[in-house]
Design a protein around this motif. Structure first.
Motif, PDB file in Angstrom:
ATOM      1  N   ALA A  47     -79.443 -26.614 -11.270  1.00  0.00           N
ATOM      2  CA  ALA A  47     -78.226 -27.173 -10.667  1.00  0.00           C
ATOM      3  C   ALA A  47     -77.642 -28.277 -11.529  1.00  0.00           C
ATOM      4  O   ALA A  47     -76.423 -28.325 -11.766  1.00  0.00           O
ATOM      5  N   ALA A  48     -78.498 -29.170 -12.022  1.00  0.00           N
ATOM      6  CA  ALA A  48     -78.012 -30.278 -12.848  1.00  0.00           C
ATOM      7  C   ALA A  48     -77.391 -29.754 -14.142  1.00  0.00           C
ATOM      8  O   ALA A  48     -76.336 -30.230 -14.580  1.00  0.00           O
ATOM      9  N   CYS A  49     -78.043 -28.768 -14.762  1.00  0.00           N
ATOM     10  CA  CYS A  49     -77.539 -28.233 -16.023  1.00  0.00           C
ATOM     11  C   CYS A  49     -76.226 -27.472 -15.837  1.00  0.00           C
ATOM     12  O   CYS A  49     -75.306 -27.593 -16.661  1.00  0.00           O
ATOM     13  N   LEU A  50     -76.107 -26.702 -14.760  1.00  0.00           N
ATOM     14  CA  LEU A  50     -74.854 -25.997 -14.508  1.00  0.00           C
ATOM     15  C   LEU A  50     -73.731 -26.981 -14.194  1.00  0.00           C
ATOM     16  O   LEU A  50     -72.581 -26.781 -14.603  1.00  0.00           O
ATOM     17  N   LEU A  51     -74.071 -28.048 -13.474  1.00  0.00           N
ATOM     18  CA  LEU A  51     -73.080 -29.083 -13.206  1.00  0.00           C
ATOM     19  C   LEU A  51     -72.586 -29.689 -14.512  1.00  0.00           C
ATOM     20  O   LEU A  51     -71.380 -29.858 -14.725  1.00  0.00           O
ATOM     21  N   ALA A  52     -73.520 -30.014 -15.405  1.00  0.00           N
ATOM     22  CA  ALA A  52     -73.142 -30.586 -16.694  1.00  0.00           C
ATOM     23  C   ALA A  52     -72.278 -29.616 -17.489  1.00  0.00           C
ATOM     24  O   ALA A  52     -71.263 -30.010 -18.082  1.00  0.00           O
ATOM     25  N   LEU A  53     -72.666 -28.357 -17.498  1.00  0.00           N
ATOM     26  CA  LEU A  53     -71.910 -27.345 -18.234  1.00  0.00           C
ATOM     27  C   LEU A  53     -70.475 -27.253 -17.741  1.00  0.00           C
ATOM     28  O   LEU A  53     -69.513 -27.352 -18.520  1.00  0.00           O
ATOM     29  N   LEU A  54     -70.305 -27.075 -16.423  1.00  0.00           N
ATOM     30  CA  LEU A  54     -68.970 -26.864 -15.881  1.00  0.00           C
ATOM     31  C   LEU A  54     -68.118 -28.121 -15.947  1.00  0.00           C
ATOM     32  O   LEU A  54     -66.892 -28.042 -16.072  1.00  0.00           O
ATOM     33  N   LEU A  66     -71.551 -36.306  -6.326  1.00  0.00           N
ATOM     34  CA  LEU A  66     -71.286 -35.199  -7.239  1.00  0.00           C
ATOM     35  C   LEU A  66     -70.239 -34.236  -6.679  1.00  0.00           C
ATOM     36  O   LEU A  66     -69.366 -33.764  -7.411  1.00  0.00           O
ATOM     37  N   ILE A  67     -70.312 -33.928  -5.389  1.00  0.00           N
ATOM     38  CA  ILE A  67     -69.331 -33.023  -4.778  1.00  0.00           C
ATOM     39  C   ILE A  67     -67.932 -33.630  -4.830  1.00  0.00           C
ATOM     40  O   ILE A  67     -66.958 -32.974  -5.235  1.00  0.00           O
ATOM     41  N   THR A  68     -67.808 -34.894  -4.441  1.00  0.00           N
ATOM     42  CA  THR A  68     -66.505 -35.555  -4.394  1.00  0.00           C
ATOM     43  C   THR A  68     -65.875 -35.639  -5.779  1.00  0.00           C
ATOM     44  O   THR A  68     -64.682 -35.358  -5.961  1.00  0.00           O
ATOM     45  N   THR A  69     -66.680 -36.009  -6.770  1.00  0.00           N
ATOM     46  CA  THR A  69     -66.119 -36.172  -8.116  1.00  0.00           C
ATOM     47  C   THR A  69     -65.741 -34.828  -8.735  1.00  0.00           C
ATOM     48  O   THR A  69     -64.749 -34.745  -9.474  1.00  0.00           O
ATOM     49  N   LEU A 110     -68.962 -26.299  -5.216  1.00  0.00           N
ATOM     50  CA  LEU A 110     -69.655 -25.348  -4.346  1.00  0.00           C
ATOM     51  C   LEU A 110     -71.119 -25.223  -4.744  1.00  0.00           C
ATOM     52  O   LEU A 110     -72.010 -25.183  -3.884  1.00  0.00           O
ATOM     53  N   LEU A 111     -71.392 -25.180  -6.043  1.00  0.00           N
ATOM     54  CA  LEU A 111     -72.762 -25.083  -6.532  1.00  0.00           C
ATOM     55  C   LEU A 111     -73.604 -26.263  -6.070  1.00  0.00           C
ATOM     56  O   LEU A 111     -74.726 -26.104  -5.588  1.00  0.00           O
ATOM     57  N   VAL A 112     -73.061 -27.459  -6.220  1.00  0.00           N
ATOM     58  CA  VAL A 112     -73.798 -28.658  -5.820  1.00  0.00           C
ATOM     59  C   VAL A 112     -74.069 -28.647  -4.321  1.00  0.00           C
ATOM     60  O   VAL A 112     -75.168 -28.975  -3.866  1.00  0.00           O
ATOM     61  N   ALA A 113     -73.065 -28.243  -3.545  1.00  0.00           N
ATOM     62  CA  ALA A 113     -73.230 -28.205  -2.090  1.00  0.00           C
ATOM     63  C   ALA A 113     -74.332 -27.235  -1.678  1.00  0.00           C
ATOM     64  O   ALA A 113     -75.078 -27.489  -0.726  1.00  0.00           O
ATOM     65  N   LEU A 114     -74.460 -26.122  -2.412  1.00  0.00           N
ATOM     66  CA  LEU A 114     -75.470 -25.126  -2.053  1.00  0.00           C
ATOM     67  C   LEU A 114     -76.845 -25.444  -2.611  1.00  0.00           C
ATOM     68  O   LEU A 114     -77.864 -25.165  -1.971  1.00  0.00           O
ATOM     69  N   ALA A 115     -76.898 -26.033  -3.805  1.00  0.00           N
ATOM     70  CA  ALA A 115     -78.181 -26.172  -4.509  1.00  0.00           C
ATOM     71  C   ALA A 115     -78.919 -27.458  -4.176  1.00  0.00           C
ATOM     72  O   ALA A 115     -80.148 -27.481  -4.212  1.00  0.00           O
ATOM     73  N   LEU A 116     -78.191 -28.526  -3.873  1.00  0.00           N
ATOM     74  CA  LEU A 116     -78.867 -29.806  -3.646  1.00  0.00           C
ATOM     75  C   LEU A 116     -79.062 -30.051  -2.151  1.00  0.00           C
ATOM     76  O   LEU A 116     -78.159 -29.810  -1.352  1.00  0.00           O
ATOM     77  N   PRO A 117     -80.229 -30.542  -1.768  1.00  0.00           N
ATOM     78  CA  PRO A 117     -80.488 -30.798  -0.354  1.00  0.00           C
ATOM     79  C   PRO A 117     -79.702 -32.002   0.142  1.00  0.00           C
ATOM     80  O   PRO A 117     -79.327 -32.891  -0.637  1.00  0.00           O
ATOM     81  N   HIS A 118     -79.442 -32.014   1.453  1.00  0.00           N
ATOM     82  CA  HIS A 118     -78.815 -33.189   2.048  1.00  0.00           C
ATOM     83  C   HIS A 118     -79.745 -34.382   1.904  1.00  0.00           C
ATOM     84  O   HIS A 118     -80.963 -34.244   1.929  1.00  0.00           O
ATOM     85  N   GLU A 119     -79.169 -35.555   1.749  1.00  0.00           N
ATOM     86  CA  GLU A 119     -79.966 -36.763   1.583  1.00  0.00           C
ATOM     87  C   GLU A 119     -79.347 -37.884   2.383  1.00  0.00           C
ATOM     88  O   GLU A 119     -78.148 -37.877   2.680  1.00  0.00           O
ATOM     89  N   SER A 120     -80.177 -38.838   2.720  1.00  0.00           N
ATOM     90  CA  SER A 120     -79.717 -39.979   3.502  1.00  0.00           C
ATOM     91  C   SER A 120     -79.255 -41.076   2.558  1.00  0.00           C
ATOM     92  O   SER A 120     -79.862 -41.315   1.506  1.00  0.00           O
ATOM     93  N   ALA A 121     -78.182 -41.720   2.941  1.00  0.00           N
ATOM     94  CA  ALA A 121     -77.714 -42.853   2.153  1.00  0.00           C
ATOM     95  C   ALA A 121     -78.686 -44.008   2.310  1.00  0.00           C
ATOM     96  O   ALA A 121     -79.503 -44.055   3.232  1.00  0.00           O
ATOM     97  N   SER A 122     -78.615 -44.938   1.376  1.00  0.00           N
ATOM     98  CA  SER A 122     -79.445 -46.135   1.469  1.00  0.00           C
ATOM     99  C   SER A 122     -79.164 -46.862   2.776  1.00  0.00           C
ATOM    100  O   SER A 122     -78.047 -46.843   3.305  1.00  0.00           O
TER     101      SER A 122
END
Length: 418
Positions: free
Chosen positions: A21-28, A95-98, A197-209
């Protein structure tokens, strides 16, 4: 005989998905950033006179240099802020927003070219750079979840993905320019929508600080430049800034060198860039292998190699200059596999998002400084800015050596083995 325990299959699969996921994000993400390099030089150096390349009657080369600087200015601000913001609010939402915002920025860039509006073009490139400063977030994502040799290899693969984006961007420009100068930017906008879309599907939801600070407070008080309060990080910043001044002088102005001295058009620049980035990508796949040599010692040697290739472009004839442009890939790829991994281990306790943001910030600041220097020097001779960049990177290599020797033995020989 001691054997290293293999990770649990479930954990290994999670690591694979994370790295992918990180590598595809960097690529695109970097595909869009790379598009203007083969497109802009002919518009300003060899294009017909219009409102775009003669805005307010200014010299085209000056407008070209300003156009080069505005996107890195956005990257500078984004890289400084997005890493710490992701420490506070989570990697996934940032990552999704940006990615979505950068897609809109490329669409506005295409509109500006149709309208021949230089101000709108500058605004769109600034906004795109601001949001594409999320590379530090992708690096922090890997630094959070991975350790040891796997982290080093992942950083090497991530660098390879970034370089592959620089390859795919110029190739995309060459392949789509037949449909008009705006076509590459529309394709980049679609690619970034797919990134979100990739980030939304590949990365798990996380809690903010759980911290109660607002985003504005984070931006004001926890940005990456706050790390400069620490002496060692100031040294790192100075070295990285000097090294990346050479790199960005090369990236920004070798296309102009190709137009002026080799007679290349946008397609020719795209194919030369493709050769460079293809070699850089291939080298990155090898650069993460373990080594017994101290990281800073290796980084210094590769920095000298980078400086030598940049100087050779400026001083050699066209044939050897073209070879130097491509060979630049090798030392630069190895350097960029070593330094981020070493920094993650050495300074990670300051927050991986902030540390990776600081590294990205130096690159963006170098882009701005070299673009501004080039605005003056290219009016005399384009080769002067390349020589300035080579001198800056040579100083960085020298300073790394002295930093390593001045450190204690334990500090000089870190456990990172890129």
């Amino acid at each position: 005989m001691h054997t290293e325990a293999l990770p649990h299959p479930t954990i290994a699969m999670k690591h694979t998905l994370l790295i992918t996921a990180a590598c595809l994000l960097a690529l695109l993400s970097t595909i869009g950033a790379a598009l203007p390099y083969p497109i802009l030089p002919p518009l300003f150096a060899a294009g017909s006179v219009n409102e775009f390349n003669h805005f307010m009657g200014l010299p085209p080369k000056l407008l070209f240099s300003l156009a080069l600087a505005i996107n890195p200015l956005g990257l500078l601000i984004g890289s400084t802020l997005l890493g710490p913001l992701s420490d506070r609010y989570g990697r996934r939402p940032v990552l999704i927003t940006t990615a979505l915002g950068a897609a809109l920025g490329h669409a506005l860039t295409a509109v500006a070219l149709v309208l021949e509006s230089y101000p709108l073009f500058m605004l769109a490139r600034f906004a795109t750079g601001l949001l594409e400063g999320n590379g530090s977030v992708a690096r922090a994502l890997l630094a959070d979840k991975l350790e040891g040799d796997l982290r080093v290899r992942a950083f090497s693969w991530l660098n390879g993905a970034f370089y592959l984006g620089w390859l795919a961007g110029p190739l995309l420009a060459a392949a789509t320019l037949g449909w008009g100068v705006t076509a590459p930017f529309w394709v980049a906008a679609i690619a970034l929508l797919l990134t979100a879309l990739l980030v939304a599907l590949a990365l798990p939801h996380e809690s903010a600080s759980k911290a109660t600070t607002s985003w504005w407070q984070v931006a004001r008080h926890q940005h990456a430049l706050n790390l400069l309060r620490h002496a060692e990080l100031r040294t790192l910043f100075a070295i990285q800034l000097a090294y990346t001044c050479g790199v960005t002088a090369f990236y920004e102005f070798y296309p102009l060198w190709l137009v002026e001295f080799a007679g290349y058009d946008a397609r020719g620049i795209a194919w030369a860039t493709a050769a460079l980035c293809g070699l850089m990508t291939a080298t990155s796949l090898l650069a993460g292998r373990p080594s017994s040599a101290p990281p800073l010692q290796r980084a210094s040697l590769y920095a000298y190699g980078t400086a030598a290739t940049v100087a050779f472009v400026a001083l050699a004839d066209v044939r050897f200059g073209l070879a130097a442009i491509v060979l630049f890939a090798i030392p630069n790829a190895y350097y960029n596999a070593i330094v981020p991994a070493w920094c993650a281990d050495r300074f990670g306790h300051h927050g991986q998002g902030a540390v990776m943001g600081l590294l990205a910030t130096t690159f963006c600041l170098a882009n701005i400084l070299m673009a501004m220097a080039g605005a003056v020097l290219t009016l005399i001779d384009t080769r002067l800015i390349l020589l300035l960049g080579a001198a800056s990177t040579t100083w960085a290599a020298w300073r790394i050596t002295h930093w390593r020797l001045a450190s204690s033995p334990d500090a000089a020989v870190q456990t990172v083995q890129p």
